[in-house]
Design a protein around this motif. Structure first.
Motif, PDB file in Angstrom:
ATOM      1  N   ASN A  64       0.936  -1.091   0.037  1.00  0.00           N
ATOM      2  CA  ASN A  64       0.135  -0.036   0.000  1.00  0.00           C
ATOM      3  C   ASN A  64       0.774   1.122   0.044  1.00  0.00           C
ATOM      4  O   ASN A  64       1.706   1.527   1.027  1.00  0.00           O
ATOM      5  N   ALA A  65       0.869   2.069  -0.929  1.00  0.00           N
ATOM      6  CA  ALA A  65       1.614   3.207  -1.224  1.00  0.00           C
ATOM      7  C   ALA A  65       1.556   4.093   0.071  1.00  0.00           C
ATOM      8  O   ALA A  65       2.385   4.870   0.374  1.00  0.00           O
ATOM      9  N   LYS A  66       0.146   4.396   0.435  1.00  0.00           N
ATOM     10  CA  LYS A  66       0.020   5.588   1.540  1.00  0.00           C
ATOM     11  C   LYS A  66       0.431   5.029   2.732  1.00  0.00           C
ATOM     12  O   LYS A  66       1.122   5.749   3.368  1.00  0.00           O
ATOM     13  N   VAL A  67       0.620   3.570   2.932  1.00  0.00           N
ATOM     14  CA  VAL A  67       1.026   3.042   4.307  1.00  0.00           C
ATOM     15  C   VAL A  67       2.868   3.286   4.045  1.00  0.00           C
ATOM     16  O   VAL A  67       3.433   3.729   5.017  1.00  0.00           O
ATOM     17  N   ASN A 150       9.257  -4.120  19.607  1.00  0.00           N
ATOM     18  CA  ASN A 150       8.024  -4.957  19.279  1.00  0.00           C
ATOM     19  C   ASN A 150       8.461  -5.832  18.253  1.00  0.00           C
ATOM     20  O   ASN A 150       9.534  -5.903  17.697  1.00  0.00           O
ATOM     21  N   ARG A 151       7.618  -6.820  18.186  1.00  0.00           N
ATOM     22  CA  ARG A 151       7.757  -7.920  17.007  1.00  0.00           C
ATOM     23  C   ARG A 151       6.527  -8.149  16.331  1.00  0.00           C
ATOM     24  O   ARG A 151       5.553  -8.382  16.874  1.00  0.00           O
ATOM     25  N   PHE A 152       6.903  -8.634  14.944  1.00  0.00           N
ATOM     26  CA  PHE A 152       5.922  -9.164  14.142  1.00  0.00           C
ATOM     27  C   PHE A 152       6.145 -10.899  14.286  1.00  0.00           C
ATOM     28  O   PHE A 152       7.242 -11.215  13.952  1.00  0.00           O
ATOM     29  N   ILE A 157      -1.752  -9.052  11.510  1.00  0.00           N
ATOM     30  CA  ILE A 157      -2.944  -8.766  11.869  1.00  0.00           C
ATOM     31  C   ILE A 157      -3.910  -7.909  10.889  1.00  0.00           C
ATOM     32  O   ILE A 157      -4.936  -8.544  10.483  1.00  0.00           O
ATOM     33  N   LYS A 158      -3.414  -7.064  10.169  1.00  0.00           N
ATOM     34  CA  LYS A 158      -3.869  -6.426   8.896  1.00  0.00           C
ATOM     35  C   LYS A 158      -3.079  -6.845   7.956  1.00  0.00           C
ATOM     36  O   LYS A 158      -3.578  -7.660   7.111  1.00  0.00           O
ATOM     37  N   THR A 159      -2.104  -5.889   7.411  1.00  0.00           N
ATOM     38  CA  THR A 159      -1.256  -6.468   6.416  1.00  0.00           C
ATOM     39  C   THR A 159       0.155  -6.196   6.915  1.00  0.00           C
ATOM     40  O   THR A 159       0.258  -5.427   8.026  1.00  0.00           O
ATOM     41  N   LYS A 162       1.054  -2.582   7.422  1.00  0.00           N
ATOM     42  CA  LYS A 162       0.101  -1.713   8.405  1.00  0.00           C
ATOM     43  C   LYS A 162       0.865  -2.294   9.773  1.00  0.00           C
ATOM     44  O   LYS A 162       0.712  -1.324  10.476  1.00  0.00           O
ATOM     45  N   ASP A 163       0.954  -3.475   9.984  1.00  0.00           N
ATOM     46  CA  ASP A 163       1.502  -4.051  11.244  1.00  0.00           C
ATOM     47  C   ASP A 163       2.756  -3.321  11.443  1.00  0.00           C
ATOM     48  O   ASP A 163       3.162  -2.804  12.716  1.00  0.00           O
TER      49      ASP A 163
END
Length: 179
Positions: A64-67, A150-152, A157-159, A162-163
């Protein structure tokens, strides 16, 4: 009879040499060996047995370019350690996406370390020591002082972008395994 002995000696020498070479090669695994554990780079993914799934995942992903625009500046304040398995479907899905995102925002390669793990989630060099890695991929984000932010873990959860944005902008974020 002499010719037969010479040929036998040559054959024996060649077989002996090849056997030793194969034993030595097993001790010197490279990022393109299926059983490799340790540091691995984006260039390593683009070659050898990983290239089919990596290049397809990297090329096909359209973040997502906006993100990405929101992600660019705060991401630069972090370093990332990625623990993944080249054998793992989740890693094969998420790591190419991550590297595509990082490429598109101009994240410096010196600020990311990627470690290939075996099926028991370990590396020969024990890079995962004291980092509580139980699922792959695990992307651990650190601030400039080396503190974990933090960690992924394993799937978004979303994309993924975004996460990551939530993580690097100090928004509330819990990975799927966090209580």
């Amino acid at each position: 009879m002499i010719v037969k002995n010479i040929n036998t000696r040559k054959v024996f020498f060649i077989l002996f040499f090849l056997a030793n070479l194969m034993v030595f090669a097993q001790d010197k695994l490279t990022p393109n060996d299926r059983n490799y554990t340790g540091i691995i780079t984006e260039e390593d993914f683009r070659t050898g047995y990983t290239q089919d799934w990596f290049i397809k995942g990297f090329t096909d992903y359209k973040p997502n370019a906006k993100v990405l625009k929101k992600l660019k500046k705060p991401l630069k304040k972090h370093s990332i350690k990625v623990f993944m398995g080249t054998w793992c479907p989740d890693s094969r899905r998420e790591v190419p996406k991550l590297l595509k995102i990082l490429d598109e925002v101009g994240f410096k390669e010196k600020n990311i370390e990627i470690y290939a793990m075996d099926h028991s989630k370990s590396t020969k060099e024990n890079y995962e020591a004291n980092l509580d890695v139980h699922h792959v991929p695990t992307l651990i984000f650190f601030d400039k002082k080396g503190n974990e932010v933090n960690r992924f873990v394993e799937f978004p959860i979303k994309t993924i972008e975004k996460d990551i944005l939530k993580i690097v902008t100090d928004q509330s974020y819990k990975n799927p395994y966090e209580k």
